[in-house]
Every structure is written in structure tokens, then in C-alpha cells.
Motif scaffolding. Structure first.
Motif, PDB file in Angstrom:
ATOM      1  N   ILE A  46       5.253   4.768   3.250  1.00  0.00           N
ATOM      2  CA  ILE A  46       4.695   6.034   3.726  1.00  0.00           C
ATOM      3  C   ILE A  46       5.361   7.232   3.052  1.00  0.00           C
TER       4      ILE A  46
ATOM      5  N   ILE B 166      -1.931   1.846   8.970  1.00  0.00           N
ATOM      6  CA  ILE B 166      -0.886   0.818   8.908  1.00  0.00           C
ATOM      7  C   ILE B 166      -1.171  -0.369   9.823  1.00  0.00           C
TER       8      ILE B 166
ATOM      9  N   VAL C 193       0.947   4.945   1.039  1.00  0.00           N
ATOM     10  CA  VAL C 193       0.209   5.750   2.009  1.00  0.00           C
ATOM     11  C   VAL C 193       0.657   7.212   1.925  1.00  0.00           C
TER      12      VAL C 193
ATOM     13  N   LEU D 119      -2.503   7.776  11.035  1.00  0.00           N
ATOM     14  CA  LEU D 119      -1.514   6.869  10.456  1.00  0.00           C
ATOM     15  C   LEU D 119      -1.611   5.497  11.111  1.00  0.00           C
ATOM     16  N   GLU D 120      -1.861   5.470  12.408  1.00  0.00           N
ATOM     17  CA  GLU D 120      -1.962   4.203  13.130  1.00  0.00           C
ATOM     18  C   GLU D 120      -3.042   3.308  12.525  1.00  0.00           C
TER      19      GLU D 120
ATOM     20  N   ARG E  48       6.975   5.415  13.715  1.00  0.00           N
ATOM     21  CA  ARG E  48       6.041   4.334  13.402  1.00  0.00           C
ATOM     22  C   ARG E  48       6.575   3.426  12.297  1.00  0.00           C
ATOM     23  N   CYS E  49       7.696   3.815  11.684  1.00  0.00           N
ATOM     24  CA  CYS E  49       8.269   3.047  10.575  1.00  0.00           C
ATOM     25  C   CYS E  49       9.321   2.066  11.091  1.00  0.00           C
TER      26      CYS E  49
ATOM     27  N   SER F  34      -0.416  -3.912   8.531  1.00  0.00           N
ATOM     28  CA  SER F  34       0.858  -4.133   7.842  1.00  0.00           C
ATOM     29  C   SER F  34       1.890  -4.754   8.778  1.00  0.00           C
TER      30      SER F  34
ATOM     31  N   VAL G 241       6.441  -1.397   7.789  1.00  0.00           N
ATOM     32  CA  VAL G 241       6.125  -0.005   7.458  1.00  0.00           C
ATOM     33  C   VAL G 241       7.430   0.705   7.124  1.00  0.00           C
TER      34      VAL G 241
ATOM     35  N   SER H 118       3.333  -1.319   4.088  1.00  0.00           N
ATOM     36  CA  SER H 118       2.925   0.062   3.840  1.00  0.00           C
ATOM     37  C   SER H 118       4.154   0.915   3.565  1.00  0.00           C
TER      38      SER H 118
ATOM     39  N   SER I 122       0.844  -1.198   0.000  1.00  0.00           N
ATOM     40  CA  SER I 122       0.000   0.000   0.000  1.00  0.00           C
ATOM     41  C   SER I 122       0.875   1.243   0.000  1.00  0.00           C
TER      42      SER I 122
END
Length: 242
Positions: free
Chosen positions: A114, A72, A10, A68-69, A129-130, A75, A78, A112, A8
Motif C-alpha cells: 500500500i 485488499i 495499491v 481500501l477494504e 489495515r496493514c 490478500s 497487507v 498487497s 499488487s
């Protein structure tokens, strides 16, 4: 199932409908379908539809999340794109290595990728978050790339996996007759090197069976066969066998 279905793209808070539409067009061109927006409904924008061209269906099927949470949540990997580095920005991989990791994970899992805002990119909180970050290589004059261009480059680089695979499928593999000829050369070389029975073990037969299985599983090409033939013949030649 193609790995592309598991990836995906994003877009976090995109500012221009044209960029969203051009991103959809890029995904269509490269065979991807999953477009996700965070805190934005620009996939419904008329400008986006105009720029999407034949990728309009990707806009129609795009998903939009408030955070964002949420985007993803499903996934297993990320990956964030950013040009800014620093101690607070997280783990970075070189571009090619990052692309390879995405391909590998996407073969069986959801991934995902981003992309940040056009004017400010990804925040430190978002990079946290990645799992890792990558930077698209650019020239020295400018390191900033337009959002839709970034999507296109990523989609292209990820697509190269299938392009290379397709080219590889056109390479001619050896026939059964050619494989038998190669195995006979292997046998002659092993006999010359005194590989035979070792007690109760028929070492020669065991080696030939193993090598046949290896060559069959690998899908030996004619170029590879010729290489092996040259090696085995050279071994006998060095030993004085003409």
C-alpha cells in the motif's frame, strides 16, 4: 507461477496522473503487472498514459476500488509504506526484513503493498489495515520520496530475489564423477575415524547414503565441494594420515 503475479501495488487516492503512469512504467520495467487504485480513476488519465510508456498495458488492466477494504479483500498479507512512526501507526519491520516477508508470503499467497497520497501519505486508519509497515531508507536531508519513486524502489527490491536466483543458476554444480570422488573422501575419513558396523547396523553405509541424498538435494557447487574435501582431508591429516 512467479511470486510477482501475487503482488499488487495499491495506490490510495493518487493526485497526479503522471505519478500513476510512472508507477506503471516502473512495474513494467521490473516485471510486475498488478496495479490497483483506491478512490481514483487516474489510470484513465492522458497524462498517465504518456508517462507509462511501454507500461501502458498495466494502466489498461489496472483495477479501481472505492475503498481500501475492497482493494485488499483477497490478500493474505497487507504491507504499508510510510515514513511516519508512532504508537498509533502499528507494527514496523526493518526494510530488508519486510521485503523478505513479502517475498516469502507472495510465493503462494496474494500480497498487497500500500502506497499513500503524495501530500499526506497513509492515515492511521489505513495503517491499521496493514499487517505491518516499512519505511524506505533515505539520507538525512529528506525522508519523503515521490510516489512513483517509491513504487520503483519497492519493485526493484522485490525483484532482486529473482536476480539473485538467476545469478545462482549460473554457478556450476558438481558432476556425478566429482560427487563420487567427494563421497569416496568422506568414506575414507569415516573409516579412519572407525565408523563401521554397530551391531546389526552398517553405520558407514547409512551415513554415506544420507550424505549423498543431502548433497544431491542441495545441488552442491564446485566451490562447496572443494571446501568439504579440504575439511575431510584436514581431519585425516590432523590424525596422522598422510
Amino acid at each position: 507461477m512467479s511470486f510477482k503475479k501475487n503482488i499488487s501495488f495499491v495506490l490510495i487516492e493518487p493526485k497526479k496522473g503522471g505519478n500513476v503512469g510512472a508507477s506503471a512504467r516502473a512495474l513494467h520495467n521490473m516485471g510486475f503487472k498488478n496495479l490497483v487504485l483506491v478512490n481514483s480513476n487516474l489510470h484513465l488519465d492522458e497524462e498517465a498514459k504518456t508517462f507509462a510508456m511501454k507500461g501502458a498495458y498495466i494502466l489498461q488492466n489496472a483495477k479501481s476500488f472505492d475503498t481500501l477494504e475492497e482493494a485488499i479483500a483477497e490478500s493474505s498479507l497487507v504491507v504499508g509504506l510510510t515514513r511516519r512512526r508512532g504508537k498509533k501507526r502499528g507494527l514496523f519491520y526493518e526494510f530488508e526484513e519486510g521485503i523478505q516477508k513479502i517475498r516469502e508470503r507472495a510465493s503462494k499467497n496474494k500480497v498487497s503493498v500500500i502506497f499513500g497520497r503524495e501530500n499526506s501519505g497513509l492515515s492511521n486508519k489505513e495503517t491499521e489495515r496493514c499487517h505491518f509497515l516499512i519505511t524506505i531508507p533515505t539520507g538525512n536531508t529528506s525522508s519523503s520520496i515521490n510516489l512513483s519513486q517509491s513504487v520503483l524502489i519497492m519493485a526493484y527490491e522485490l525483484s532482486r530475489y529473482e536476480m539473485i536466483k538467476t545469478r545462482g543458476e549460473k554457478i556450476k554444480s558438481v558432476t556425478v564423477k566429482e560427487l563420487d570422488y567427494l563421497l569416496n573422501e568422506v568414506k575414507n575419513t569415516l573409516i579412519y575415524l572407525n565408523y563401521g558396523k554397530r551391531g546389526d547396523r552398517d553405520l558407514l553405509h547409512s551415513i554415506l547414503r544420507t550424505m549423498k541424498g543431502f548433497f544431491t538435494r542441495k545441488g552442491l557447487t564446485k566451490a562447496e565441494m572443494n571446501m568439504f574435501l579440504g575439511i575431510f582431508k584436514e581431519l585425516r591429516k590432523k590424525g596422522g594420515d598422510s
